[in-house]
Design an enzyme around this catalytic site. Structure first.
Site, PDB file in Angstrom:
ATOM      1  N   ARG A  50       0.804  -1.216   0.000  1.00 14.88           N
ATOM      2  CA  ARG A  50       0.000   0.000   0.000  1.00 14.88           C
ATOM      3  C   ARG A  50       0.840   1.270   0.000  1.00 14.88           C
ATOM      4  O   ARG A  50       0.493   2.270  -0.588  1.00 14.88           O
ATOM      5  CB  ARG A  50      -0.875  -0.011   1.250  1.00 14.88           C
ATOM      6  CG  ARG A  50      -2.261   0.419   0.990  1.00 14.88           C
ATOM      7  CD  ARG A  50      -3.150   0.168   2.128  1.00 14.88           C
ATOM      8  NE  ARG A  50      -2.425  -0.130   3.357  1.00 14.88           N
ATOM      9  CZ  ARG A  50      -3.007  -0.204   4.544  1.00 14.88           C
ATOM     10  NH1 ARG A  50      -4.279  -0.012   4.636  1.00 14.88           N
ATOM     11  NH2 ARG A  50      -2.316  -0.483   5.634  1.00 14.88           N
ATOM     12  N   LYS A 149      -2.801 -19.148   4.468  1.00 18.50           N
ATOM     13  CA  LYS A 149      -3.803 -19.412   5.474  1.00 18.50           C
ATOM     14  C   LYS A 149      -3.791 -18.283   6.507  1.00 18.50           C
ATOM     15  O   LYS A 149      -2.766 -17.591   6.577  1.00 18.50           O
ATOM     16  CB  LYS A 149      -3.571 -20.772   6.132  1.00 18.50           C
ATOM     17  CG  LYS A 149      -2.298 -20.823   6.975  1.00 18.50           C
ATOM     18  CD  LYS A 149      -2.295 -21.957   7.924  1.00 18.50           C
ATOM     19  CE  LYS A 149      -2.914 -21.659   9.244  1.00 18.50           C
ATOM     20  NZ  LYS A 149      -2.138 -20.827  10.169  1.00 18.50           N
ATOM     21  N   ASP A 178      -0.614 -24.628   2.789  1.00 20.82           N
ATOM     22  CA  ASP A 178      -0.476 -25.073   4.171  1.00 20.82           C
ATOM     23  C   ASP A 178       1.005 -25.414   4.266  1.00 20.82           C
ATOM     24  O   ASP A 178       1.445 -26.430   3.731  1.00 20.82           O
ATOM     25  CB  ASP A 178      -1.314 -26.321   4.437  1.00 20.82           C
ATOM     26  CG  ASP A 178      -1.181 -26.745   5.884  1.00 20.82           C
ATOM     27  OD1 ASP A 178      -0.062 -26.664   6.418  1.00 20.82           O
ATOM     28  OD2 ASP A 178      -2.177 -27.160   6.486  1.00 20.82           O
ATOM     29  N   HIS A 179       1.781 -24.565   4.906  1.00 23.94           N
ATOM     30  CA  HIS A 179       3.236 -24.720   4.763  1.00 23.94           C
ATOM     31  C   HIS A 179       3.743 -26.032   5.368  1.00 23.94           C
ATOM     32  O   HIS A 179       4.838 -26.475   5.042  1.00 23.94           O
ATOM     33  CB  HIS A 179       3.989 -23.506   5.311  1.00 23.94           C
ATOM     34  CG  HIS A 179       4.095 -23.439   6.798  1.00 23.94           C
ATOM     35  ND1 HIS A 179       3.112 -22.923   7.596  1.00 23.94           N
ATOM     36  CD2 HIS A 179       5.080 -23.816   7.636  1.00 23.94           C
ATOM     37  CE1 HIS A 179       3.499 -22.983   8.857  1.00 23.94           C
ATOM     38  NE2 HIS A 179       4.690 -23.526   8.923  1.00 23.94           N
ATOM     39  N   LYS A 183       7.066 -29.155   4.348  1.00 23.61           N
ATOM     40  CA  LYS A 183       8.161 -29.576   5.228  1.00 23.61           C
ATOM     41  C   LYS A 183       8.701 -30.917   4.747  1.00 23.61           C
ATOM     42  O   LYS A 183       7.925 -31.821   4.433  1.00 23.61           O
ATOM     43  CB  LYS A 183       7.668 -29.693   6.678  1.00 23.61           C
ATOM     44  CG  LYS A 183       7.416 -28.334   7.348  1.00 23.61           C
ATOM     45  CD  LYS A 183       7.067 -28.514   8.814  1.00 23.61           C
ATOM     46  CE  LYS A 183       6.594 -27.222   9.448  1.00 23.61           C
ATOM     47  NZ  LYS A 183       7.672 -26.373   9.956  1.00 23.61           N
ATOM     48  N   GLU A 217       4.815 -25.505  20.524  1.00 26.74           N
ATOM     49  CA  GLU A 217       5.669 -24.331  20.302  1.00 26.74           C
ATOM     50  C   GLU A 217       6.030 -23.729  21.641  1.00 26.74           C
ATOM     51  O   GLU A 217       5.188 -23.700  22.547  1.00 26.74           O
ATOM     52  CB  GLU A 217       4.919 -23.285  19.485  1.00 26.74           C
ATOM     53  CG  GLU A 217       4.566 -23.752  18.104  1.00 26.74           C
ATOM     54  CD  GLU A 217       3.866 -22.644  17.329  1.00 26.74           C
ATOM     55  OE1 GLU A 217       4.546 -21.862  16.677  1.00 26.74           O
ATOM     56  OE2 GLU A 217       2.634 -22.563  17.416  1.00 26.74           O
ATOM     57  N   ASP A 236      -6.189 -21.968  14.059  1.00 23.82           N
ATOM     58  CA  ASP A 236      -4.855 -21.616  13.571  1.00 23.82           C
ATOM     59  C   ASP A 236      -4.018 -22.847  13.226  1.00 23.82           C
ATOM     60  O   ASP A 236      -3.240 -22.829  12.274  1.00 23.82           O
ATOM     61  CB  ASP A 236      -4.137 -20.775  14.653  1.00 23.82           C
ATOM     62  CG  ASP A 236      -2.791 -20.241  14.190  1.00 23.82           C
ATOM     63  OD1 ASP A 236      -2.713 -19.766  13.044  1.00 23.82           O
ATOM     64  OD2 ASP A 236      -1.810 -20.313  14.963  1.00 23.82           O
ATOM     65  N   HIS A 241      -2.862 -27.455   9.576  1.00 19.13           N
ATOM     66  CA  HIS A 241      -1.654 -28.275   9.718  1.00 19.13           C
ATOM     67  C   HIS A 241      -1.944 -29.662  10.304  1.00 19.13           C
ATOM     68  O   HIS A 241      -1.501 -30.676   9.791  1.00 19.13           O
ATOM     69  CB  HIS A 241      -0.630 -27.586  10.626  1.00 19.13           C
ATOM     70  CG  HIS A 241      -0.299 -26.174  10.215  1.00 19.13           C
ATOM     71  ND1 HIS A 241      -0.241 -25.795   8.902  1.00 19.13           N
ATOM     72  CD2 HIS A 241      -0.007 -25.063  10.936  1.00 19.13           C
ATOM     73  CE1 HIS A 241       0.077 -24.507   8.834  1.00 19.13           C
ATOM     74  NE2 HIS A 241       0.215 -24.049  10.055  1.00 19.13           N
ATOM     75  N   LYS A 340       0.763 -23.163  22.377  1.00 16.11           N
ATOM     76  CA  LYS A 340       1.850 -22.182  22.468  1.00 16.11           C
ATOM     77  C   LYS A 340       2.364 -22.198  23.895  1.00 16.11           C
ATOM     78  O   LYS A 340       1.664 -22.618  24.816  1.00 16.11           O
ATOM     79  CB  LYS A 340       1.320 -20.787  22.127  1.00 16.11           C
ATOM     80  CG  LYS A 340       0.667 -20.746  20.759  1.00 16.11           C
ATOM     81  CD  LYS A 340       1.236 -19.647  19.910  1.00 16.11           C
ATOM     82  CE  LYS A 340       0.640 -19.632  18.528  1.00 16.11           C
ATOM     83  NZ  LYS A 340       1.571 -19.945  17.458  1.00 16.11           N
TER      84      LYS A 340
HETATM   85  C1  BG6 Z   1       1.371 -20.903  11.431  1.00 20.56           C
HETATM   86  C2  BG6 Z   1       0.560 -20.430  12.600  1.00 20.56           C
HETATM   87  O1  BG6 Z   1       0.546 -21.386  10.416  1.00 20.56           O
HETATM   88  O2  BG6 Z   1       2.249 -21.944  11.857  1.00 20.56           O
HETATM   89  C3  BG6 Z   1       1.469 -19.951  13.731  1.00 20.56           C
HETATM   90  O3  BG6 Z   1      -0.281 -19.371  12.190  1.00 20.56           O
HETATM   91  C4  BG6 Z   1       2.460 -21.017  14.083  1.00 20.56           C
HETATM   92  O4  BG6 Z   1       0.695 -19.579  14.872  1.00 20.56           O
HETATM   93  C5  BG6 Z   1       3.183 -21.534  12.845  1.00 20.56           C
HETATM   94  O5  BG6 Z   1       3.381 -20.448  14.985  1.00 20.56           O
HETATM   95  C6  BG6 Z   1       4.042 -22.745  13.175  1.00 20.56           C
HETATM   96  O6  BG6 Z   1       4.804 -23.089  12.049  1.00 20.56           O
HETATM   97  P1  BG6 Z   1       6.195 -23.833  12.187  1.00 20.56           P
HETATM   98  O7  BG6 Z   1       6.638 -24.090  10.797  1.00 20.56           O
HETATM   99  O8  BG6 Z   1       7.099 -22.893  12.931  1.00 20.56           O
HETATM  100  O9  BG6 Z   1       5.913 -25.084  12.973  1.00 20.56           O
END
Ligand code: BG6
Length: 490
Positions: A50, A149, A178-179, A183, A217, A236, A241, A340
């Site tokens: 922006r 996401k 979805d990352h 992995k 985490e 989340d 995931h 968390k």
């Molecule tokens: C994200 C969440 O998709 O994944 C975060 O929004 C989370 O809250 C993160 O911390 C965790 O990803 P990774 O790759 O660090 O396990």
């Protein structure tokens, strides 16, 4: 190291180009791919945002971000020069489609090359950016749109976003990230299950007692507290995931790695998930919030403190007992937990096999433990199989569990690429197998929506847990009741 195949020339437009995701993940990922020679010709990375910003000022920010986010020694001046030459900056506001001229001009004349629009922005802007691309005639046959996401916050909002995006792009040009699917260890799950004949006969009820999936985490919600308070851990982490991990563990063998073959099998698992509604939420779910505590000797504030003292029933921890209603898994619970401010960043899948039906080691009766297959996602990615072995020595027959332990990093001896490196290359190659299809996202939301509705209608209590612990005692009880324990214990 797997062969690196260069990708064809591309224009990658990152909307949200000054944001956290771009700086922390996307640009470092592209820098690594540049280093490995996968980015070819005069491919361009166009950051859009922006604010009005000179190109040089943007490059300064990128350089600082790379120096901060790459591992020590990875930033190299010569590579930076080549990489920086690809980067452009344009101003593009989601709500001012007629002011995208700089982007239109930059892309003009490059209609034949791969064109990716990466929406690293809030999902509420996805529709506006997709319409902006259409309005400005920027969607070509070679276009792909990538959505980060969370895709909505329930089934209806996700479906609304999907409708708008779907009115601009056909499904095969939409990449929902979805990352976790990028992995390495998650992909290794496919290799382990379908590249070995060893496990398949055992991968079912009768041989497996239960499965645990933990994504822990140590960090709290930090600067994302406002966003997080609207979302919570169920949406989340579980909706995407964890359900994706569950699908990869539970699905039938796809006939090939073709994207629809894999996604069709995952869909069948999602459809077979037993609903957890108002009658089951109390017995099958735990939601909790962290209070202050200590992690690695450092005192950390509680969630409510981070929220500035406001009241909130948003969960930062969730544990679930999930059942899959099909022949393979009937009666085999899948326990999921994510939170968390747990003691460590630690994600793994534990497949617990059944105990031996009869022990021939009477004096060892309590020592014969069931075998466990542990797939460690992070840190120290690898696979561990615990088996019982005899302690060496001439007297007695003492058994103890020992591990066949494979650390991928030690075995392959290479840096583990970040998930985004893989995913960005897959988008550029036009392979959507590692991305979520519309029906998967919506089916996952439907299942999650029932839990949320159950929590609301039964006013299920939000437990608390001390930061640095493995969650509330209710989480241990969830397994205790079934005579089982979390690994690691919690
Ligand atoms: C994200 C969440 O998709 O994944 C975060 O929004 C989370 O809250 C993160 O911390 C965790 O990803 P990774 O790759 O660090 O396990």
């Amino acid at each position: 190291m797997a062969k690196l195949i260069p990708v064809d020339c591309f224009d990658l437009v990152i909307f949200g180009g000054t944001g956290d995701l771009a700086m922390r993940k996307l640009l470092p990922a592209l820098y690594h791919r540049e280093g490995d020679g996968q980015i070819t010709g005069d491919s361009r990375i166009i950051a859009a945002s922006r604010g009005q910003l000179e190109r040089d000022a943007y490059l300064d920010r990128v350089r600082v971000a790379l120096e901060k986010n790459l591992a020590s020694g990875e930033f190299e001046e010569a590579q930076w020069e080549t990489f920086a030459a690809r980067i452009h900056y344009v101003q593009a506001d989601a709500s001012a489609h007629d002011e995208w001229q700089a982007l239109v001009d930059l892309l003009a004349g490059h209609e034949d090359r791969i064109r990716v629009a990466y929406l690293a922005t809030a999902p509420s802007l996805f529709g506006a950016f997709a319409s902006g691309l259409r309005h400005n005639g920027l969607i070509t046959k070679q276009s792909r749109i990538v959505l980060e996401k969370p895709l909505g916050r329930d089934h209806d909002s996700a479906s609304e976003i999907n409708n708008v995006i779907g009115s601009c792009f056909p499904e095969n040009q939409i990449y929902r990230i979805d990352h976790y699917l990028g992995k390495e260890t998650v992909q290794n799950l496919l290799a382990l299950r379908f590249g070995n004949s060893l496990f398949e006969p055992l991968w079912r009820r009768g041989a497996i007692d239960h499965v645990q999936i933990t994504v822990a985490e140590h960090l709290g919600v930090g600067g994302r507290v406002e966003f997080y308070d609207r979302i919570g851990t169920l949406r989340d982490m579980v909706q995407n995931h964890m359900l994706q991990l569950l699908c990869l563990v539970a699905m039938e063998a796809p006939s090939s790695l073709h994207h629809d073959a894999v996604r069709d099998e995952k869909m069948k698992v999602l459809r077979a998930l037993k609903t957890i509604g108002a009658d089951e939420v109390r017995s099958n779910t735990v939601r909790a919030q962290y209070t202050s505590g200590a992690i690695d000797g450092e005192t950390v504030p509680g969630y409510i403190d981070e929220l500035g003292g406001a009241e909130s029933s948003t969960e930062t921890f969730v544990a679930l007992k999930v059942e899959i209603e099909n022949w393979r898994w009937s009666g085999v619970p899948f326990y999921l937990r994510s939170g968390k401010r747990l003691p460590a960043k630690h994600s793994e899948i534990v497949v617990q096999f059944q105990e031996v039906p009869h022990s021939i080691f009477p004096e060892q009766e309590y020592n014969v433990r069931a075998n466990q297959l542990t797939i460690r996602l992070q840190p120290d990615e690898g696979v561990k199989l615990s088996v019982m072995a005899k302690e060496p020595g001439p007297g007695g027959f003492d058994l103890r569990p020992v591990s066949l332990d494979l650390s991928f990093e030690e075995t392959f001896g290479i840096r583990y690429p970040d998930a985004y490196e893989r995913l960005l290359m897959e988008v550029l190659r036009g392979n959507p197998a590692l991305f979520m299809r519309r029906d998967e996202v919506e089916a996952a939301w439907r299942w999650i929506d029932d839990i949320v509705a159950g929590w609301e209608s039964t006013r299920q209590k939000v437990e608390t847990y001390v930061s640095g612990s493995w969650g509330p005692s209710a989480s241990s009880l969830l397994l205790d009741r079934d005579g089982r324990t979390w690994q690691p214990e919690g």
